[in-house]
Write a protein that holds these residues in place. Structure first.
Motif, PDB file in Angstrom:
ATOM      1  N   THR A 185       2.790   3.161 -12.775  1.00 43.77           N
ATOM      2  CA  THR A 185       3.014   4.484 -12.215  1.00 43.77           C
ATOM      3  C   THR A 185       2.020   5.509 -12.769  1.00 43.77           C
ATOM      4  O   THR A 185       2.107   6.683 -12.431  1.00 43.77           O
ATOM      5  CB  THR A 185       4.443   4.973 -12.529  1.00 43.77           C
ATOM      6  OG1 THR A 185       4.749   4.637 -13.877  1.00 43.77           O
ATOM      7  CG2 THR A 185       5.445   4.336 -11.592  1.00 43.77           C
ATOM      8  N   GLY A 220      -0.704   7.059 -12.022  1.00 44.77           N
ATOM      9  CA  GLY A 220      -1.532   7.226 -10.836  1.00 44.77           C
ATOM     10  C   GLY A 220      -2.810   7.956 -11.146  1.00 44.77           C
ATOM     11  O   GLY A 220      -2.995   9.108 -10.774  1.00 44.77           O
ATOM     12  N   ARG A 238       4.245   5.663  -5.423  1.00 48.40           N
ATOM     13  CA  ARG A 238       4.197   5.774  -6.896  1.00 48.40           C
ATOM     14  C   ARG A 238       3.309   6.932  -7.328  1.00 48.40           C
ATOM     15  O   ARG A 238       3.670   7.717  -8.216  1.00 48.40           O
ATOM     16  CB  ARG A 238       3.668   4.474  -7.511  1.00 48.40           C
ATOM     17  CG  ARG A 238       4.719   3.411  -7.724  1.00 48.40           C
ATOM     18  CD  ARG A 238       4.201   2.322  -8.678  1.00 48.40           C
ATOM     19  NE  ARG A 238       3.005   1.659  -8.174  1.00 48.40           N
ATOM     20  CZ  ARG A 238       3.019   0.621  -7.334  1.00 48.40           C
ATOM     21  NH1 ARG A 238       4.150   0.121  -6.925  1.00 48.40           N
ATOM     22  NH2 ARG A 238       1.893   0.076  -6.934  1.00 48.40           N
ATOM     23  N   SER A 250       2.402   1.796  -3.308  1.00 46.95           N
ATOM     24  CA  SER A 250       1.432   2.343  -4.250  1.00 46.95           C
ATOM     25  C   SER A 250       1.273   3.850  -4.034  1.00 46.95           C
ATOM     26  O   SER A 250       1.278   4.637  -4.992  1.00 46.95           O
ATOM     27  CB  SER A 250       0.093   1.619  -4.073  1.00 46.95           C
ATOM     28  OG  SER A 250      -0.896   2.239  -4.848  1.00 46.95           O
ATOM     29  N   PRO A 281      -1.477  -3.795 -12.007  1.00 47.52           N
ATOM     30  CA  PRO A 281      -0.985  -3.435 -10.668  1.00 47.52           C
ATOM     31  C   PRO A 281       0.489  -3.048 -10.734  1.00 47.52           C
ATOM     32  O   PRO A 281       1.273  -3.710 -11.410  1.00 47.52           O
ATOM     33  CB  PRO A 281      -1.179  -4.732  -9.861  1.00 47.52           C
ATOM     34  CG  PRO A 281      -2.243  -5.498 -10.595  1.00 47.52           C
ATOM     35  CD  PRO A 281      -2.045  -5.160 -12.049  1.00 47.52           C
ATOM     36  N   GLY A 282       0.816  -1.961 -10.058  1.00 44.24           N
ATOM     37  CA  GLY A 282       2.202  -1.510 -10.068  1.00 44.24           C
ATOM     38  C   GLY A 282       2.480  -0.423 -11.088  1.00 44.24           C
ATOM     39  O   GLY A 282       3.583   0.108 -11.133  1.00 44.24           O
ATOM     40  N   ASP A 312       0.830  -1.209   0.000  1.00 50.82           N
ATOM     41  CA  ASP A 312       0.000   0.000   0.000  1.00 50.82           C
ATOM     42  C   ASP A 312       0.859   1.251   0.000  1.00 50.82           C
ATOM     43  O   ASP A 312       0.586   2.213  -0.716  1.00 50.82           O
ATOM     44  CB  ASP A 312      -0.897   0.025   1.243  1.00 50.82           C
ATOM     45  CG  ASP A 312      -2.149  -0.801   1.029  1.00 50.82           C
ATOM     46  OD1 ASP A 312      -2.245  -1.444  -0.030  1.00 50.82           O
ATOM     47  OD2 ASP A 312      -3.012  -0.792   1.920  1.00 50.82           O
ATOM     48  N   GLY A 359      -4.748   1.068 -12.481  1.00 53.04           N
ATOM     49  CA  GLY A 359      -4.082   0.380 -11.371  1.00 53.04           C
ATOM     50  C   GLY A 359      -4.612  -1.018 -11.114  1.00 53.04           C
ATOM     51  O   GLY A 359      -3.896  -1.877 -10.607  1.00 53.04           O
TER      52      GLY A 359
END
Lengths: 196, 132
Positions: B101, B103, A58, A55, B98-99, A52, B94
Motif C-alpha cells: 500500500t 503507493g 490501494r 492497485s 507487489p500489493g 489493476d 510496488g
C-alpha cells in the motif's frame, strides 16, 4: 474568475472502461510475475480479477489517508490559538481544499468498487514543538511539501491514466499551498524549478 | 529455505547476500535528511501515520510494527530491513513487493537512495525522536 472543476470528471464511466481494458492489463501483470521467476505468483495474479483496479484503489486509499490526516492537522493548527489573520484564513481555506481532495478520492475509490479508508479517531502531531505562528506554518509547509512528493510518486503508478491526471491536479493545488506557506514564512516561495 | 520464501527474487537476492549493489556509494546522511522530506507526507520517525514509524527500522522484520495495519503483502513478508533490502524496496516499492500500500513510485537514483539509507540508519537509531 475561478471556475470550480472536478478533476475526476473524465472518470465518470471508469467502471465500464475498466471492464473492457481489464484483461489485457492482467496478462501483463502475470507476465511480470512470470519474468520474476514466480509462476505461483503469476497464477495468483491471473486468477485475481481486476488486479489493476485493486492497485489503483490501494494508491487512492493511501492518498486519502494522508489527506484525512492533513485535514486534522489544519484543524489542530487553526484551533491552536497561535494563528492570526490572515494566516488563520489561509489555514482554513487550505483545510477546505484538502477536504475537497478527500471527498473526491473517496468517491473514486467507491466508483472503482473499493472501500474508502476512514479518518482515524486520533492522530499524533508534534504539538509540543508548535509554540509560535511560524512553527505552525512551518509544520504545515512541511506536510504540503511532503504531499507534493507523495502525489508525484503516485502519478506514474496509476494503471488508469485519467487517475494520473486527476492526481496531478491535486499535486498542483498542494504545491500552491506549499509556496504560499513559504511566502508567509518569509522564505523563497518557489525555491526550485522542479519538485521531487 | 527461509530465503526461498522471500517475497520477490530481488529481495531474496538482497537477503541472501547475493550481489545487491547498494554499496557502490557510501551515502551522505546530510543529503539523505533532505531526501526524507519526500517521505514525510506519510511517515514519521517516532509514530505511525499513513505509513509505519521508522524508529528501529534496521534489523526489524518487514511489516512488524505493532498497531500498524499493513497490506497482506507486507505483513506476510519474511525479510528484514537492512541497507540492501531498503535499497531494493525504495527503488520501486510496488515492483519489489507487489500489493504494497506504499503507493510511491520510488527513488530511481542509486546515489539518492544511498544518501537516504545512510540518513535512515542514523536517524532511526540515534535521533532524539527514536530514543524516547
Amino acid at each position: 474568475m475561478i471556475v470550480r472543476i472536478n478533476p475526476f470528471a473524465a472518470l465518470e464511466d471508469i467502471g465500464r472502461r475498466r471492464f473492457i481494458l481489464g484483461s489485457g492489463a492482467l496478462l501483463s501483470a502475470s507476465a511480470v510475475a512470470l519474468l520474476a521467476g514466480r509462476p505461483a505468483l503469476a497464477a495468483e495474479y491471473g486468477k485475481k480479477k481486476g488486479a489493476d483496479t485493486q492497485s489503483d484503489i490501494r494508491i487512492l486509499n493511501t492518498a486519502l489517508g494522508a489527506e484525512l490526516e492533513a485535514i486534522a492537522a489544519y484543524g489542530v493548527g487553526a484551533g491552536s490559538g497561535l494563528l492570526q489573520k490572515p494566516a488563520l484564513d489561509l489555514a482554513l481555506q487550505f483545510q477546505g481544499q484538502h477536504k475537497e481532495h478527500a471527498d473526491v478520492l473517496a468517491k473514486t475509490v467507491r466508483k472503482l468498487g473499493g472501500t474508502p479508508v476512514e479518518a482515524k479517531s486520533r492522530y499524533e502531531f508534534p504539538t509540543e514543538q508548535l509554540k509560535t505562528q511560524a512553527d505552525v506554518l512551518g509544520f504545515a509547509a512541511g506536510l504540503e511539501k511532503g504531499a507534493v512528493s507523495a502525489y508525484l510518486g503516485a502519478v506514474p503508478l496509476f494503471r488508469e491514466r485519467e487517475l494520473a491526471r486527476a492526481a496531478a491536479s491535486i499535486l498542483g493545488d498542494e504545491a500552491m499551498h506549499w509556496a504560499v506557506l513559504r511566502q508567509a514564512l518569509g522564505e523563497n516561495p518557489v525555491p526550485a524549478a522542479f519538485v521531487s | 529455505m527461509r530465503c526461498a520464501l522471500a517475497v520477490t527474487l530481488a529481495l531474496l537476492a538482497a537477503q541472501c547476500g547475493i550481489a545487491a549493489g547498494s554499496t557502490a556509494f557510501p551515502g551522505d546522511p546530510a543529503r539523505g535528511a533532505a531526501i526524507y522530506d519526500r517521505c514525510i507526507a506519510c511517515h514519521a520517525l517516532a509514530y505511525n501515520r499513513t505509513g509505519p514509524k521508522h524508529c528501529g527500522l534496521f534489523g526489524r522484520r518487514a511489516g512488524s510494527v505493532s498497531g500498524f495495519a499493513y497490506s497482506p503483502a507486507m505483513a506476510r513478508a519474511k525479510f528484514t530491513w537492512n541497507a540492501e533490502t531498503l535499497d531494493r524496496f525504495l527503488e520501486n516499492p510496488g515492483r519489489t513487493l507487489p500489493g504494497t500500500t506504499m503507493g510511491y513510485a520510488g527513488i530511481a537514483d542509486p546515489r539518492e537512495r544511498a544518501d537516504l539509507i545512510a540518513w535512515l540508519r542514523q536517524a532511526t537509531t540515534e535521533s532524539p525522536d527514536c530514543r524516547r
